[in-house]
Design a protein around this motif. Structure first.
Motif, PDB file in Angstrom:
ATOM      1  N   ARG A  93      34.049  40.817  36.150  1.00  0.00           N
ATOM      2  CA  ARG A  93      34.803  40.033  34.999  1.00  0.00           C
ATOM      3  C   ARG A  93      36.045  39.341  35.799  1.00  0.00           C
ATOM      4  NH1 ARG A  93      37.712  42.684  32.170  1.00  0.00           N
ATOM      5  NH2 ARG A  93      37.942  44.514  33.412  1.00  0.00           N
ATOM      6  N   SER A  94      36.045  38.232  35.077  1.00  0.00           N
ATOM      7  CA  SER A  94      37.244  37.398  35.593  1.00  0.00           C
ATOM      8  C   SER A  94      38.629  38.088  34.805  1.00  0.00           C
ATOM      9  CB  SER A  94      37.331  35.943  34.995  1.00  0.00           C
ATOM     10  OG  SER A  94      38.418  35.151  35.225  1.00  0.00           O
ATOM     11  N   PRO A  95      39.857  38.030  35.775  1.00  0.00           N
ATOM     12  CA  PRO A  95      41.181  38.606  34.983  1.00  0.00           C
ATOM     13  C   PRO A  95      41.782  37.670  34.157  1.00  0.00           C
ATOM     14  CG  PRO A  95      41.511  37.674  37.228  1.00  0.00           C
ATOM     15  CD  PRO A  95      39.859  37.380  37.089  1.00  0.00           C
ATOM     16  N   PHE A  96      41.165  36.662  33.798  1.00  0.00           N
ATOM     17  CA  PHE A  96      41.543  35.719  32.851  1.00  0.00           C
ATOM     18  C   PHE A  96      40.550  34.867  31.843  1.00  0.00           C
ATOM     19  CE2 PHE A  96      41.248  33.531  36.784  1.00  0.00           C
ATOM     20  CZ  PHE A  96      40.417  32.470  36.543  1.00  0.00           C
ATOM     21  N   PHE A  97      40.924  34.467  30.723  1.00  0.00           N
ATOM     22  CA  PHE A  97      39.739  33.894  30.038  1.00  0.00           C
ATOM     23  C   PHE A  97      39.505  32.484  30.578  1.00  0.00           C
ATOM     24  CE2 PHE A  97      38.413  31.113  26.140  1.00  0.00           C
ATOM     25  CZ  PHE A  97      37.426  31.655  26.005  1.00  0.00           C
ATOM     26  N   GLU A  98      38.133  32.195  30.668  1.00  0.00           N
ATOM     27  CA  GLU A  98      37.720  30.722  31.140  1.00  0.00           C
ATOM     28  C   GLU A  98      36.175  30.843  30.598  1.00  0.00           C
ATOM     29  OE1 GLU A  98      37.573  27.015  31.674  1.00  0.00           O
ATOM     30  OE2 GLU A  98      39.349  28.305  32.185  1.00  0.00           O
ATOM     31  N   PRO A  99      35.826  29.825  29.752  1.00  0.00           N
ATOM     32  CA  PRO A  99      34.552  30.024  29.094  1.00  0.00           C
ATOM     33  C   PRO A  99      33.499  29.524  30.247  1.00  0.00           C
ATOM     34  CG  PRO A  99      35.844  28.470  27.746  1.00  0.00           C
ATOM     35  CD  PRO A  99      36.880  28.969  28.850  1.00  0.00           C
ATOM     36  N   GLY A 100      32.465  30.557  30.319  1.00  0.00           N
ATOM     37  CA  GLY A 100      31.367  30.553  31.263  1.00  0.00           C
ATOM     38  C   GLY A 100      31.577  31.162  32.664  1.00  0.00           C
ATOM     39  N   LEU A 101      32.751  31.517  33.036  1.00  0.00           N
ATOM     40  CA  LEU A 101      33.397  32.125  34.166  1.00  0.00           C
ATOM     41  C   LEU A 101      32.669  33.437  34.546  1.00  0.00           C
ATOM     42  CD1 LEU A 101      34.496  31.568  36.954  1.00  0.00           C
ATOM     43  CD2 LEU A 101      36.649  32.159  36.086  1.00  0.00           C
ATOM     44  N   ASP A 102      32.719  34.354  33.691  1.00  0.00           N
ATOM     45  CA  ASP A 102      32.412  35.624  33.726  1.00  0.00           C
ATOM     46  C   ASP A 102      30.688  35.762  34.056  1.00  0.00           C
ATOM     47  OD1 ASP A 102      34.695  36.871  33.103  1.00  0.00           O
ATOM     48  OD2 ASP A 102      34.242  37.615  31.470  1.00  0.00           O
TER      49      ASP A 102
END
Length: 444
Positions: free
Chosen positions: A41-50
């Protein structure tokens, strides 16, 4: 390759390089952040990154560590740490970038390419080269290049994999060859490549951000004039946008820009100009900054007028906490600036944001945070749309009108259909559209 610094830029770049087929190791000193990334998981929200992270962790192309020694075996090292504004001045704080170089250098025992992606003052690449010559065992075998990023939060994955251009700041043909190999799938897809020397590559990024900031402040300055003259800034923006010399992008008036890039970059650009003895060349950026900050004050004034001239005993619903839609980033957020200023003037502020609530709560624990639009607006004397999330544009004015105390709204992002809200009996204000609020002409 290694990617040092796992913030917004670094994580997206690491996952993007894995998507291009490279073996990538991401490095950061924050153990909790690395654990989150290693868990997919990414530590921040960014569409499509996870999805990108999880896919390449599973296929073995991507991994994360806190160990510089483990990362040092890479052939290419991308430096992606932040260069924030100095706390006691306007210049860029280079401590984090310098710390990366000083920590990584002792482990560099073979020929490699160190590539900066951070936004930096012109002359940084030359300084980093000198540092590596002294600190790294491989010394003269290490080359330094600069490959600035042009990512927009909210669409950073797309911007990484489908950029509008690649800038390769290189010291020689070998460094250019390596970077062309790194980005081969993107280059083969026809993306323009700009090859430059090191200082030119550094200036390209700061110039791009400064132009973007200038364009945003320009239309907000026009919005002020429109209110005084009776013109409609949204029509002005559309007309200007048809001009091929100007273009429509970034001509949306309202609350101005924020985030971790534009505000600090235009200030750092000015600071570097003064250091080089050409401060007057970028003096206009001070007014760009001033116009931007004035946008925030003007929105506060709109809301104060709607509340009868004072915020004491009034509840204000703030829709939005992130500095823009599509992200949970609250760095220099115009929305939170406005919310906090109202709170300081004894107003009760209730904030809702689809993604940024926890980050906002850490930054401004004095504000009230709600779980939805209706909850934030319950009993409100005024509502302010301060972040351009699509869901705010779909709010039903009649439904919202049932829960507020007074039907006052400031649409600081031009996210709403004014006619619909006026028909529903709302006192509607939007920057630069005086025909919708004739009482404000010449008063703000």
């Amino acid at each position: 390759m290694s990617v040092v610094g796992c913030g917004y830029l670094g994580v997206t770049h690491a996952a993007g390089m894995a998507e291009l087929g490279h073996r990538v190791i991401g490095v950061d000193v924050d153990a909790a952040k690395i654990a989150t990334l290693a868990g997919g998981r990414s530590p921040f929200f960014e569409p499509g990154l996870d999805e990108l992270i999880a896919r390449h962790l599973a296929n073995g192309r991507l991994r994360f560590t806190t160990s510089y020694e483990e990362a040092a075996t890479a052939d290419v090292h991308f430096i992606c740490v932040g260069t924030p504004q100095l706390g006691d001045g306007t210049a860029a704080d280079m401590r984090y970038l310098d710390a990366v170089v000083e920590t990584l250098a002792p482990y560099l025992v073979k020929e490699c390419l160190v590539v900066g992606k951070s936004t930096v003052p012109a002359g940084t690449a030359a300084r980093i080269t000198s540092m590596l010559r002294v600190l790294a065992p491989a010394g003269e075998s290490i080359s330094v290049a600069w490959n600035p990023e042009f990512l927009c939060e909210g669409k950073a994955v797309s911007d990484t994999l489908h950029p509008d251009r690649l800038v390769l700041g290189v010291p020689d043909e070998q460094a250019e060859k390596v970077l062309r190999e790194v980005y081969a799938p993107i280059i083969d897809a026809g993306v323009p490549v700009v090859v430059a020397d090191l200082p030119t590559a550094e200036v390209i990024k700061t110039a791009a951000n400064s132009f973007t900031a200038t364009k945003i402040s320009f239309i907000n300055a026009i919005a002020e004039f429109c209110e005084a003259s009776g013109a409609d800034v949204t029509v002005v923006s559309d007309a200007l946008g048809y001009d091929a010399r100007i273009g429509r992008q970034f001509l949306n008036s309202g609350l101005g820009f924020g985030g971790g890039c534009l505000p600090k970059d235009i200030r750092a650009f000015q600071a570097r100009a003064h250091e080089l003895g050409v401060g007057q060349s970028l003096a206009f950026l001070a007014e760009v900054d001033a116009v931007n900050l004035r946008c925030r004050e003007r929105v506060v004034e709109y809301l104060r007028k709607q509340c009868g001239g004072a915020f004491t005993g009034r509840r204000i619903a703030v829709l939005g906490a992130a500095f823009k839609g599509g992200t949970d980033d609250v760095r220099d957020s115009p929305a939170l600036y406005v919310a906090n200023l109202i709170s300081q003037q004894e107003g009760e502020v209730a904030v809702y944001d689809p993604q940024a609530i926890e980050n906002a709560r850490r930054a401004f624990p004095n504000l009230v945070y709600e779980r939805g639009v209706l909850e934030a607006a319950n009993g409100a004397d005024a509502v302010a749309v301060l972040t351009d999330w699509p869901e705010f544009g779909t709010v039903d004015p009649d439904v919202l009108g049932e829960v507020v105390r007074s039907r006052n709204i400031v649409d600081a992002r031009h996210a709403l259909d004014p006619a619909r809200w006026l028909r529903a009996g709302w006192n509607y204000i939007a920057p630069g559209r005086p025909a919708l609020q004739p009482a404000l002409v010449g008063t703000v």
